[in-house]
Structures are given as C-alpha cells and as structure tokens.
Scaffold this active site. Structure first.
Site, PDB file in Angstrom:
ATOM      1  N   HIS A 158      12.871  21.203  -0.744  1.00  0.00           N
ATOM      2  CA  HIS A 158      11.630  20.870  -0.030  1.00  0.00           C
ATOM      3  C   HIS A 158      10.529  20.511  -1.033  1.00  0.00           C
ATOM      4  CE1 HIS A 158       8.545  21.474   3.216  1.00  0.00           C
ATOM      5  NE2 HIS A 158       7.804  21.769   2.165  1.00  0.00           N
ATOM      6  N   GLU A 159      10.365  21.342  -2.074  1.00  0.00           N
ATOM      7  CA  GLU A 159       9.322  21.082  -3.064  1.00  0.00           C
ATOM      8  C   GLU A 159       9.666  19.890  -3.947  1.00  0.00           C
ATOM      9  OE1 GLU A 159       6.502  22.477  -2.779  1.00  0.00           O
ATOM     10  OE2 GLU A 159       7.245  23.831  -1.229  1.00  0.00           O
ATOM     11  N   HIS A 162       8.404  16.727  -2.518  1.00  0.00           N
ATOM     12  CA  HIS A 162       6.975  16.550  -2.809  1.00  0.00           C
ATOM     13  C   HIS A 162       6.785  16.008  -4.223  1.00  0.00           C
ATOM     14  CE1 HIS A 162       5.428  18.425   0.777  1.00  0.00           C
ATOM     15  NE2 HIS A 162       5.891  19.627   0.493  1.00  0.00           N
ATOM     16  N   ASP A 169       4.143  17.358   3.878  1.00  0.00           N
ATOM     17  CA  ASP A 169       4.667  18.286   4.880  1.00  0.00           C
ATOM     18  C   ASP A 169       4.560  17.700   6.281  1.00  0.00           C
ATOM     19  OD1 ASP A 169       5.416  20.466   3.223  1.00  0.00           O
ATOM     20  OD2 ASP A 169       3.299  20.944   2.952  1.00  0.00           O
TER      21      ASP A 169
END
Length: 900
Positions: A158-159, A162, A169
């Site tokens: 998930h990170e 980014h 998000d």
C-alpha cells in the site's frame, strides 16, 4: 517489549521495506537497491537478529503480493538496510553512496505519542514519486497491529504505491461517507463492491443507532463502516489492503469516481491502476512469462563508521576571475570551525593547472584540531587553468591513506573553472565508491561537473558570481553527514547580506529558539580594508562588541562563539556599522546546535519539483518545516531563486491547501515558479521565520494506511482497540518563534526564448467546497492568480449539473451560473460566493454538483477544479441499530443494515 527491544527485533524486518526515487532501480521486472535505514536515535538491542525465516516470510509476502497486484510485472529482488553508526560494529559491509537522508524507507519512533500508522511523505502531484515511507519499530514488531492494518507485507505494498507511483488513498477520514447522484448514502471507498455495516462507535449516537443528518444525507459523527472479513471483492489495495480477498488496485472498470477521496481529487478521477500503468516503470515492461524464476528478495546489512572528507578547492584564476579566494577561504573556514561534525576526518587538496595536497586527513576531536585544519586553507590564487581531475585524483590518494578504500568517503569539490577535460577521469570517479558533492561558482564552470554528483549520490550546488554576498557561506553550512543525527549537526539560524551605504547600519533581530542554543556562533564578513563596528545584544540586554569578536583582517571575518547554552526564545539584536564612506556588502551568519539530545530541532528542508526543467513548463518550490516528524504551522517562508545571470526572484510560500499546495497545514509550504530570466543553473535559498508557531501533533498526515476499527466475521462483530486518544483529534502544541536559513541543490532551466515569454493560465482550484444555506448554494475556495498563483484572475466560470460525470466530461455544456457580481480577489485570498439554482426553486432536485475554472486577462482558462457536491434535502434513510459495547465480539442484531 520496550523501545530498545523493538528497535533491535525490527532490524531484519526491514527487509520488508523498499523504496523509490533515490535508490530503487528496476531491472527485468525486479526492484534492486532499495534502501531502508534505522534512525540513529533508536537504541541497539541484544535481540538484533530476529528469526531469519520470519523475516524472509515477510519479504516474500510483500514481493509476491506486489507481483500479483501488478499482474506479473514487478517484484522485489534486493534490498539494503543501513544500520546506525552508533550500533556495535559487527563487520557489516561499508556503504558506498547510501545514507539515512537518502533512504526510501526509514524506521524511527513517531514524534507524536502512540502514532504507529505507516505513512508515506507525499506532497507533489499525481504520478510523482514520494519522499520516504516511515515505519515505527512498534509497527514492525507487535503482531496485534496486523488486525488494524493487515499483514506487514500488504501494508508495505500500500505504501509502496504511494512512494513509487504517486497514487493516493481511496478513503477519506474527513469525509468517510458521501451521497451519490442517485441520492444514496455510501462509504468513501473503492471499489463499491466491498460490503459491511454501519456501526455507532461513540456516545453521540442517539439510542445507539447511526443517525442521518437530513440536511446532508450523511451519518452524523460517531458512525463507522465495519467491513465484512470475508469478501468477494478483489480491490482495492489503496482502500483496504488488510482484507484477504483484496489483491488488486482499482481499475478503470471498477473505480468509484464519485467517492470524495484524494485519489479522485489529485488524479483527475482516474483509478490507481490507470496511474500506475502510466508510470515509467511500466514502459516496455510486459508481464513476466515465467513467474517460477522469481526468487525471494535478498538483503544486505550496511553500516558506516568514520566520516572521511576531502575538500578539493579550485584556486585557479578562472574561478570568478580570480576574485573568489577570500570568499572561498571564509566559507571553507566556517565549514571546518563550525559545521563538519565532531570526530570526522578531513583532508584538503587544492588545484589549478595541477593539484596539491595541503594536508592529509586529520580527525576533528577538538577546537584546536579544527583551527589546525583551517590553517591549511589556500590564501592566494594559483595558475590560469583548472584541472579538476588532478584535484580529484589527489583526493583519492588522501582518502586511501586513511582507510584503504574509498567506499563511503566524501569529496567536496568547489570549482568555477572552464575545464573541459573531466571526461578522462569521470569513469574512475563514479566507480570509486566516493560520494562527490559539487559546488559550481559562476556561469563559466564546466557543465559536466554536476554529473559527478548525480552518479555518486552527492549534493550539487550553484553559487552565482555575486561573490560579495553570503551564497558560498550558505552552501557550506548545508553539507552535513546525512546520518540523521540532528543533535550533533549545526543548523543555520540566520543568513543576512546587504549592501550598506557609508556610515549606515545593517541591523537585524534573530530568535534562537528553545530547541537550539549549543555551539552558537555569530560570524560577520565585510569587503573594505577596515572592519565594521559590531554590536550584539542578547535577550537579557548583555552586549557583545567588536572587542569580544575574533577578527581575521586578512580574510575579513569576525567570529564570536557564545559560551555554554545561548539565551533562547527571545530576540538577539545585532548591528554592523559601515565605518567607510563608500558602500560595501556586510553579512552576518548565525549557526547553532540542538540543546537537548532528546528533543529534535526545528528543521527546514528545501526541494524543487524537477532537477531539469524545459520552458514553458512551470516548477514548484517546496519548503518543509518540521519538528521531528511533526509539521510546523504558521511560519513565514520566503524562497530566493538566483539565476546564473539576472536578478534574484523572491517568492512567498504558503501551506494553504491551494494551488501548488495539495495538503493544507502539513508543514510543507510551496509556490509555483514559472518566470525565468534565462537558461542555465539556478540556486534556491529559503528564509523561514515565525514569532509564534504551532506544532501539529497528529498521525493523520499525508498518505497512510487506514486504521480499521473492526470486522464482521461469521455474523459476529469483532472490534479492534480504539484509536489512541492522543491522535484521535488534531492536537496542536504552541511554541515560540524561530529563524532558519536553508539552501537547495541547483537546478537547470532550458529552452527559455530570447524574445517575449509565454503567458500562463491561472492555477487549478483544488479546494472548492459547496454547502446549502437558505436555499442557496454557498461556495468557498482559494483564489488563484492571473498566472498560476500570482496576481489576480480576471473572472470565474462556474457551472452546475445533476451529474458529476457530466461536469467532468462536458463542462461547457452544463448549466452556467451568473457570476457578474463576482470579482476575483488576489491569489491566496479566500473566496465565498452564493447563488440560487433554478432547480432548487422548482424543487426538482435535491443534489447539485458544482465545478469551476478561473480565466485570466487574455482569456486563458485554468484546468477544471475539483467537483463539489451540495445536498438540499435527503428523505429519511434506513439506519442501523448496532451499538458497540466494550466487548470484542457481539452477535449482530437482525435489523443491522448492510451497506450496498
């Protein structure tokens, strides 16, 4: 587990972590060279080696999860982990170019209490890489957090999205619910296929039920969406990666374009997968045909010990016409006496047509050692030609005499000479293992010089030829070890330089804040033969005069070190009086170190959106102001951009969530830069000050994994521990004032025409908000400028529709709002405008969508704003009646409503 144990056990789990822009290289589908670093303030623990098998399991999970999520395109092949130099030497490999400041993933305690949210520092536009991922030791070690964020491997992916691909998000903690164009209340999520129930978490809910506000159509505060543990939905990783069924990013087919989340707002309503596919990682990178060749990632432990530096100084007459020697001596002396960290090893080499070793490395263990090194600095110019390779090769000789090899050593190269023969030693230098920092002075320096920095991971600076100012001094104060150990590093408090007329004064006041005060120096320089009169008054009224300063009349420097801890939180006032009839440039530089090893100083970091820019493309200037990992609000930030030729450009930067600033009050101040005097190198200096500031202490910053309140599992409600009270709300701590000066690496501007320059449209409005009041739609937003965020736009064009899709796809065919009474204010001002749509008069509509653009004085339109929604009235909707008691499990009542 205490903090030391957490740090130690977390070390090998760092193999989970990966990184982006600075270190990671993608080769044949595998990311190599990912850099993770442990913060130097984390203590070492005897349980350093967490079971290797578990660590490898975590690495493998993240790699395979990413491989499947990207449809067989990328995975993690190798990672490097940088151990603090303060930990015991276990014969780890010595790093070459890797430092804490360059790490793509850092492991450090949070500055706010109890904040274990994994997050990514991400403050640029959609599709742009972030700065770093931050994990806490507690997150990496304690298993109970996996119920909240999902497994560590999933949370990392998930990170990573980014950091590497610049997506955002798909949830929104400020707007967890929204009303669809079909008048249905929904959860802000992607995809809409995810199922769950509404549950009341707070006592504010009437009778334990989630209550709907009839004016907004949304649940009142206290309601939460609790997902089903077992789902059939496979997306999205950027919403809730913790669910076992979630294995994909939302794509163009299942993306929820109505959700009011940051992904939609920042990425023009594109899905995360659409953004990811457009990244450079996926150019000419088809899916791998044989997944069996994918092996678990390997990792390498690195540790740097001694810092070994060699100054390589150009003393040829070609550097600024030979007039640079005084400023070069002043700046290098300041570096040796005040800036370079204790226990570092420093040598000095000079060069013109040939090189000369001034001194082999000496260790800085005392003030006398610093003064001894400074005595070897050059005092006169040399020959007429600059031979950069001669200087660099002698630097290697100096370093090898100290440590045998060159890995991790640093060279600070200062040159302005016209040396076009650097290619003959380029390959040798970039493959040596040394980090080369370059400082180019003036417009004559060879254009290839910066390549040494780029290829070795060094810093690169540019100093204009106006050598009567403090630019060279400022650059030397910025060259720190990159270790992350802010307690032992000097911070530049003040940099003032001004041409002062005969018998006139340079008079300023500067605050030494409570985080600073140790090893405080005031350093004045001048041009004329006779020094200025100096008067310095501390906050208690104690006066220091010229007799208290140590003067060097040859190189025109006066220095005063304040004994002990300097008086803090109030103003120090200094006055430099020009005792000559003719004007001269006077400067004052103030540096200090942190007063307390447990309290980080207020830090300022500068950056540009690009290293190389081609006109007429605009750039963005960023200045991050922080206290530890917490943002500092309320500062006045001025950026001064200096070209090779022409006058400096001054910009006031803002942290207002408008224009170039994507997040309000995150401590990152920004401004567009679009006016360029010409081609060539540019430098950036930031002046930051505040009389009183606010330090925001909350974990709800930037892009982070969502805190999951609980799950519905087999018909039972299982709640996770409540979010710690210290970070439930936006806690702010008020502090006194401060001053800081920071410089940024150089950047290059190309393709600026000789004739008239282009004109630019207003910047996009990104903070449009709509609400209903007295049957009117009330809009608010931040005014853009006539050119980006400068000046005043000529007019606004506002349009409305019953469908957000229609506004996005056919803006100019939707309903036009009469704005004849609306006159734009100057850029940065808050605008408010109210109107009454005809649809509200007839009662035919309950929801209205609004978008707008700004128009400049030559009728150029800004990009379309974000789409705002206003709800007039929503009929009563079904509510849930599930009250969460202080129990982990509760059987759901039969009338608990599922969200569809």
């Amino acid at each position: 587990m205490d903090g030391g144990a957490a740090a130690g056990a977390a070390l090998l789990l760092l193999a989970l972590v990966a990184a982006g822009e600075a270190a990671a290289v993608l080769r044949d589908g595998g990311y190599e060279g990912l850099l993770a670093a442990v913060h130097p303030w984390l203590p070492e623990d005897v349980n350093l080696f967490f079971p290797l098998l578990i660590c490898q399991d975590m690495i493998t999970e993240a790699s395979l999860y990413l491989f499947n999520a990207t449809r067989g395109r990328v995975y993690f092949r190798s990672m490097k982990i940088l151990i603090p130099p303060t930990w015991k030497d276990k014969s780890y490999e010595k790093p070459k170019h890797e430092t804490y400041e360059k790490a793509d993933v850092i492991v450090a305690d949070p500055y706010w209490k109890y904040g274990d949210d994994p997050y990514t520092l991400q403050h640029e536009e959609c599709g742009t890489m972030g700065k770093y991922i931050h994990f806490t030791p507690n997150f990496l070690v304690n298993g109970y957090l996996t119920d909240i964020y999902g497994s560590r491997g999933r949370a990392f992916v998930h990170e990573w999205a980014h950091l590497r691909w610049g997506v955002f998000d798909e949830y929104d903690t400020d707007r967890p619910f929204y009303v669809t164009e079909k008048n249905q209340g929904k959860v802000t999520r992607c995809s809409s296929d995810l199922t769950g129930i509404y549950v009341c978490e707070k006592n504010s809910c009437t009778d334990g039920s989630c209550v709907i506000n009839k004016l907004s159509g949304l649940f009142k505060e206290g309601c939460a969406f609790i997902p089903e543990r077992n789902q059939t939905a496979v997306s999205s990783i950027m919403y809730m990666q913790s669910l076992s069924s979630v294995a994909e990013f939302c794509n163009e087919h299942n993306h929820n374009r109505e959700a009011p989340n940051l992904q939609n707002r920042m990425c023009d309503y594109r899905s995360t997968w659409e953004v990811i596919k457009n990244s450079t990682d996926f150019e000419n990178n088809p899916p791998l045909t044989n997944s069996s060749l994918i092996t678990p990632p390997s990792f390498l432990l690195l540790q740097k010990r001694d810092r070994v530096i060699c100054l390589v100084l150009d003393v040829s007459n070609t550097i600024a016409g030979g007039s640079c020697i005084n400023r070069l001596h002043q700046a290098a002396e300041l570096y040796l006496l005040q800036i370079v960290e204790e226990n570092s090893y420093v040598g000095i080499v000079t060069f013109s047509d040939r090189g000369e070793i001034k001194t082999h490395v000496l260790q800085i263990v005392s003030d006398d050692a610093r003064k001894q090194l400074a005595s070897y600095l050059p005092t006169a110019p040399g020959g007429d030609r600059a031979n950069v390779c001669a200087g660099l090769q002698l630097a290697h000789e100096v370093i090898r005499k100290k440590q045998g090899n060159l890995n991790g050593s640093e060279i600070i190269l200062v040159t302005g000479g016209q040396d076009n023969s650097t290619s003959r030693c380029f390959s040798e230098m970039i493959n040596s293992g040394s980090i080369i920092h370059t400082i180019t002075v003036g417009s004559s320096a060879a254009k290839e010089i910066e390549h040494f920095s780029k290829e070795t991971g060094g810093l690169k600076y540019f100093v204009p030829e106006r050598l009567d100012f403090s630019d060279l001094l400022d650059v030397f104060t910025d060259i720190l070890s990159g270790s992350g150990d802010t307690f032992n590093q000097s911070v530049q408090i003040e940099s003032a330089s001004e041409s002062i007329g005969g018998y006139k004064q340079l008079r300023r006041a500067v605050t030494i804040d409570s985080t600073m005060g140790r090893e405080t120096f005031f350093v004045a320089t001048w041009q004329a033969a006779e020094p200025p009169e100096i008067n310095l008054v501390d906050p208690n009224g104690k006066s220091y005069t010229s007799k208290d300063f140590v003067f060097d009349l040859v190189f025109h420097v006066a220095r005063l070190q304040i004994p002990g801890i300097a008086e803090v939180q109030l103003m120090w006032t200094y006055t430099l009086t020009n005792v000559h009839l003719a004007p001269q440039v006077l400067t004052m530089t103030v540096t200090s170190q942190a007063a307390n090893s447990t309290i980080p100083p207020v830090a300022v970091k500068t950056s540009m959106s690009k290293d190389i820019n081609y006109y007429p493309s605009a750039m963005v200037v960023y200045v991050q102001v922080s206290h530890g990992f917490s943002p500092v609000l309320g500062a006045s930030v001025t950026a001064v951009i200096s070209p090779e030729n022409g006058d400096p450009i001054s910009l006031e930067l803002l942290d207002n969530g408008a224009g170039s600033d994507i997040v309000k009050n995150d401590g990152i101040y920004s401004k567009y830069l679009f006016s360029f005097p010409g081609n060539g190198r540019y430098s950036l200096k930031a002046h930051v000050q505040a009389n009183r500031t606010i330090v925001r202490q909350t974990a709800k910053l930037w892009s982070h994994a969502m805190y999951i309140p609980g799950y519905v599992e087999n018909g039972k409600l299982k709640m996770n521990p409540s979010r710690p009270p210290a970070i439930k709300s936006d806690i702010q701590v008020r502090r006194g004032g401060f001053h800081r000066t920071a410089v940024e690496e150089s950047f290059i501007i190309s393709a600026v025409p000789m004739g008239p320059h282009a004109v630019f449209p207003p910047c996009e409005i990104i903070d449009l908000v709509a609400r209903i009041g007295d049957d009117k739609v009330i809009l608010s937003w931040t005014a853009p400028g006539n050119d980006f965020d400068k000046g005043r736009a000529a007019s606004y064009e506002i349009r409305i529709s019953e469908s957000p899709l229609e506004l996005r796809g056919s803006f100019y065919k939707t309903g036009l709002v009469n704005t004849s009474t609306l006159s734009p204010q100057r850029a940065g001002c808050k605008e408010i405008f109210a109107f009454k749509p005809e649809a509200f008069t007839t009662g035919n509509i309950t929801i209205i969508y609004v978008a707008m653009c700004a128009v400049d004085d030559v009728f150029l339109h800004s990009e379309l704003s974000n789409i705002a929604q206003a709800v007039k009235f929503v009929p009563p909707m079904v509510t849930t009646v599930c009250l969460v008691k202080k129990k982990k499990k509760k059987t759901l009542s039969e009338n608990a409503a599922k969200l569809l």
